[in-house]
Design a protein around this motif. Sequence first.
Motif, short mmCIF file in Angstrom:
data_model
loop_
_atom_site.label_atom_id
_atom_site.label_comp_id
_atom_site.label_asym_id
_atom_site.label_seq_id
_atom_site.Cartn_x
_atom_site.Cartn_y
_atom_site.Cartn_z
N GLU A 28 0.85 -1.18 0.00
CA GLU A 28 0.00 0.00 0.00
C GLU A 28 0.89 1.23 0.00
OE1 GLU A 28 -2.58 1.62 3.44
OE2 GLU A 28 -3.90 0.36 2.23
N ILE A 29 0.60 2.19 -0.86
CA ILE A 29 1.39 3.41 -0.95
C ILE A 29 0.47 4.62 -0.84
CG2 ILE A 29 3.20 2.33 -2.34
CD1 ILE A 29 2.03 3.80 -4.78
N GLU A 30 1.05 5.76 -0.58
CA GLU A 30 0.32 7.02 -0.52
C GLU A 30 0.97 7.96 -1.52
OE1 GLU A 30 -1.09 9.85 3.03
OE2 GLU A 30 1.08 9.62 2.92
N ILE A 31 0.16 8.59 -2.35
CA ILE A 31 0.67 9.54 -3.33
C ILE A 31 0.10 10.91 -2.99
CG2 ILE A 31 0.68 10.22 -5.76
CD1 ILE A 31 0.49 7.23 -6.45
N LYS A 32 1.00 11.86 -2.74
CA LYS A 32 0.59 13.24 -2.44
C LYS A 32 1.05 14.12 -3.59
CE LYS A 32 0.94 12.95 2.55
NZ LYS A 32 1.54 13.54 3.76
N ILE A 33 0.21 15.03 -3.98
CA ILE A 33 0.57 15.97 -5.03
C ILE A 33 0.39 17.37 -4.49
CG2 ILE A 33 -0.01 16.83 -7.33
CD1 ILE A 33 -1.01 14.00 -7.98
N ARG A 34 1.44 18.20 -4.64
CA ARG A 34 1.32 19.58 -4.23
C ARG A 34 1.99 20.47 -5.25
NH1 ARG A 34 5.86 21.65 -0.76
NH2 ARG A 34 7.40 19.99 -0.86
N ASP A 35 1.44 21.62 -5.41
CA ASP A 35 1.97 22.61 -6.33
C ASP A 35 3.19 23.27 -5.69
OD1 ASP A 35 2.40 24.63 -8.13
OD2 ASP A 35 0.37 25.41 -8.07
N LEU A 36 4.31 23.26 -6.36
CA LEU A 36 5.54 23.81 -5.80
C LEU A 36 5.71 25.29 -6.07
CD1 LEU A 36 8.07 20.92 -6.46
CD2 LEU A 36 6.83 21.47 -4.37
N ASP A 37 4.76 25.90 -6.75
CA ASP A 37 4.83 27.34 -7.01
C ASP A 37 4.64 28.07 -5.68
OD1 ASP A 37 5.02 29.73 -8.36
OD2 ASP A 37 2.90 29.77 -8.90
N ASP A 38 5.66 28.75 -5.21
CA ASP A 38 5.56 29.41 -3.92
C ASP A 38 5.85 30.89 -4.05
OD1 ASP A 38 8.48 30.03 -3.04
OD2 ASP A 38 8.55 27.99 -3.83
N SER A 39 5.76 31.61 -2.95
CA SER A 39 5.92 33.06 -2.98
C SER A 39 7.36 33.49 -3.26
CB SER A 39 5.44 33.66 -1.67
OG SER A 39 6.15 33.10 -0.60
N THR A 40 8.34 32.61 -3.08
CA THR A 40 9.72 32.98 -3.35
C THR A 40 9.89 33.38 -4.81
OG1 THR A 40 10.44 31.44 -1.66
CG2 THR A 40 12.12 32.25 -3.16
N ALA A 41 9.23 32.67 -5.71
CA ALA A 41 9.32 33.02 -7.14
C ALA A 41 8.81 34.44 -7.37
CB ALA A 41 8.54 32.01 -7.97
N TYR A 42 7.70 34.79 -6.70
CA TYR A 42 7.17 36.15 -6.83
C TYR A 42 8.16 37.16 -6.27
CZ TYR A 42 4.66 40.39 -5.69
OH TYR A 42 4.30 41.71 -5.57
#
Length: 74
Positions: A28-42
């Motif tokens: 059994e595995i867990e897959i998490k997806i998150r957007d890596l676009d953060d405020s540092t780029a801004y």
Amino acid sequence: MTGVYTMRASELTEHFISSVKELFRDREIEIKIRDLDDSTAYLLSSNENRSHLLRSLAQASDKSSLISVSEAAL
């Protein structure tokens, strides 16, 4: 076992999914997806923002602008 894969969504392929299946087999595995676009780029997107961020980091590093507060004062 833990694995972290960082990639663009457009880079996901059936081969990648097959590789994950082969690596973990029937566990059994867990897959998490998150957007890596953060405020540092801004913050780094303009010269003015970049300068402000770098000045703030330098101040934090040399502790020149840090404020000390005693636990009693809280």
